[in-house]
Design a protein around this motif. Structure first.
Motif, short mmCIF file in Angstrom:
data_model
loop_
_atom_site.label_atom_id
_atom_site.label_comp_id
_atom_site.label_asym_id
_atom_site.label_seq_id
_atom_site.Cartn_x
_atom_site.Cartn_y
_atom_site.Cartn_z
N LEU A 1 54.49 13.20 -60.92
CA LEU A 1 55.96 12.93 -60.43
C LEU A 1 56.07 13.66 -59.12
O LEU A 1 55.79 14.78 -58.86
CB LEU A 1 56.85 13.64 -61.34
CG LEU A 1 58.43 13.30 -61.13
CD1 LEU A 1 58.60 11.84 -61.00
CD2 LEU A 1 59.24 14.17 -62.12
N LYS B 1 60.03 13.02 -54.57
CA LYS B 1 60.89 11.96 -54.36
C LYS B 1 61.46 11.45 -55.78
O LYS B 1 62.24 10.53 -55.85
CB LYS B 1 60.29 10.76 -53.67
CG LYS B 1 60.30 11.33 -52.08
CD LYS B 1 59.68 10.12 -51.34
CE LYS B 1 59.12 10.53 -50.03
NZ LYS B 1 58.81 9.60 -49.18
N GLU C 1 59.17 9.80 -57.77
CA GLU C 1 58.35 8.50 -57.92
C GLU C 1 56.98 8.87 -58.62
O GLU C 1 56.64 10.37 -58.51
CB GLU C 1 58.00 7.98 -56.35
CG GLU C 1 59.32 7.46 -55.84
CD GLU C 1 58.82 6.87 -54.31
OE1 GLU C 1 57.63 7.26 -53.71
OE2 GLU C 1 59.67 6.23 -53.81
N THR C 2 56.40 8.08 -59.33
CA THR C 2 55.11 8.56 -60.17
C THR C 2 54.04 7.81 -59.77
O THR C 2 54.26 6.74 -58.99
CB THR C 2 55.46 7.99 -61.61
OG1 THR C 2 55.56 6.41 -61.66
CG2 THR C 2 56.47 8.96 -62.24
N HIS C 3 52.90 8.37 -59.69
CA HIS C 3 51.86 8.03 -59.01
C HIS C 3 50.72 8.68 -60.08
O HIS C 3 50.82 9.42 -60.61
CB HIS C 3 51.28 8.90 -57.77
CG HIS C 3 52.49 8.45 -56.66
ND1 HIS C 3 52.64 7.55 -55.91
CD2 HIS C 3 53.51 9.39 -56.31
CE1 HIS C 3 53.66 7.58 -55.11
NE2 HIS C 3 54.22 8.79 -55.17
#
Length: 74
Positions: free
Chosen positions: A63, A66, A68-70
């Motif tokens: 996480l 921002k 957002e997950t990667h």
């Protein structure tokens, strides 16, 4: 434990099975055939553990700041 039950087992359960296999090989007077059988079971368990660990590693996400997950990259 049969192969299907081993595949459904948790990593902790499989590590416990490996410990018991090693203990049997170290403590009991076994024939060469029995020792090879236990060795093969241990190798199969190690492969299954490795497969589970690889699966988990591939599913890990990071996480970012921002929200957002990667995917995790080692």
């Amino acid at each position: 434990m049969d192969n299907k039950k081993q595949q459904e087992a948790t990593l902790e359960q499989m590590f416990e099975m490996l410990d018991k296999t090693v203990e049997r090989m170290e403590k009991e007077e076994l024939s060469l055939e029995e020792t090879f059988g236990l060795y093969r079971q241990g190798i199969d368990l190690l492969k299954q553990c490795n497969d589970k660990i690889d699966y988990v590693e591939k599913k890990m996400l990071i996480l970012d700041e921002k929200g957002e997950t990667h995917e995790f990259e080692a």
